[in-house]
Design a protein around this motif. Structure first.
Motif, short mmCIF file in Angstrom:
data_model
loop_
_atom_site.label_atom_id
_atom_site.label_comp_id
_atom_site.label_asym_id
_atom_site.label_seq_id
_atom_site.Cartn_x
_atom_site.Cartn_y
_atom_site.Cartn_z
N MET A 242 7.08 -7.36 -3.06
CA MET A 242 6.08 -7.02 -2.04
C MET A 242 6.09 -5.53 -1.72
O MET A 242 5.04 -4.96 -1.41
N LYS A 243 7.25 -4.89 -1.79
CA LYS A 243 7.31 -3.45 -1.56
C LYS A 243 6.55 -2.70 -2.65
O LYS A 243 5.88 -1.71 -2.38
N LYS A 244 6.64 -3.20 -3.87
CA LYS A 244 5.96 -2.56 -5.01
C LYS A 244 4.50 -2.97 -5.13
O LYS A 244 3.70 -2.27 -5.74
N ASN A 245 4.14 -4.12 -4.56
CA ASN A 245 2.79 -4.68 -4.67
C ASN A 245 2.30 -5.15 -3.30
O ASN A 245 2.10 -6.35 -3.09
N PRO A 246 2.11 -4.21 -2.37
CA PRO A 246 1.71 -4.63 -1.02
C PRO A 246 0.34 -5.30 -1.01
O PRO A 246 -0.53 -4.93 -1.79
N PRO A 247 0.17 -6.28 -0.13
CA PRO A 247 -1.14 -6.92 0.00
C PRO A 247 -2.20 -5.88 0.36
O PRO A 247 -1.91 -4.92 1.08
N ASN A 248 -3.39 -6.05 -0.14
CA ASN A 248 -4.51 -5.14 0.15
C ASN A 248 -4.19 -3.69 -0.26
O ASN A 248 -4.68 -2.76 0.36
N GLY A 249 -3.36 -3.51 -1.26
CA GLY A 249 -3.02 -2.17 -1.70
C GLY A 249 -2.29 -1.35 -0.65
O GLY A 249 -2.26 -0.14 -0.70
N GLY A 250 -1.67 -2.02 0.32
CA GLY A 250 -0.93 -1.32 1.36
C GLY A 250 -1.78 -0.90 2.55
O GLY A 250 -1.28 -0.33 3.52
N ARG A 251 -3.08 -1.19 2.50
CA ARG A 251 -3.97 -0.82 3.63
C ARG A 251 -3.83 -1.85 4.75
O ARG A 251 -3.72 -3.04 4.50
N VAL A 252 -3.83 -1.37 5.95
CA VAL A 252 -3.82 -2.25 7.12
C VAL A 252 -5.25 -2.67 7.38
O VAL A 252 -6.16 -1.85 7.46
N VAL A 253 -5.46 -3.99 7.48
CA VAL A 253 -6.81 -4.50 7.75
C VAL A 253 -6.86 -5.21 9.06
O VAL A 253 -5.89 -5.60 9.61
#
Length: 76
Positions: free
Chosen positions: A65-76
């Motif tokens: 998950m650190k390498k592949n954050p959900p939503n490309g790491g953007r906070v939605v």
């Protein structure tokens, strides 16, 4: 601290979020990177696992998950 894992059982979702925030704040004050801590909660499946297997799985998922954050790491 090497590969810290916090495993929670019996808490509501809101309680788990509060615990995660509190742990991250406390370790930050101690100079530990809060992002290094992996958190997990119990499931019917993982309650049957050996502790060493649970820790290994949680750490693997955390690193993924650190390498592949959900939503490309953007906070939605």
């Amino acid at each position: 601290m090497e590969n810290p894992v916090v495993f929670m059982h019996g808490f509501t979702h809101e309680q788990m979020l509060a615990i995660m925030r509190a742990v991250k704040a406390a370790v930050k004050e101690m100079g530990v990177d809060p992002q290094s801590i992996a958190f997990s909660s119990s499931t019917p499946t993982n309650l049957e696992w050996k502790v060493k297997d649970l820790i290994a799985e949680v750490r693997d998922e955390h690193e993924y998950m650190k390498k592949n954050p959900p939503n490309g790491g953007r906070v939605v």
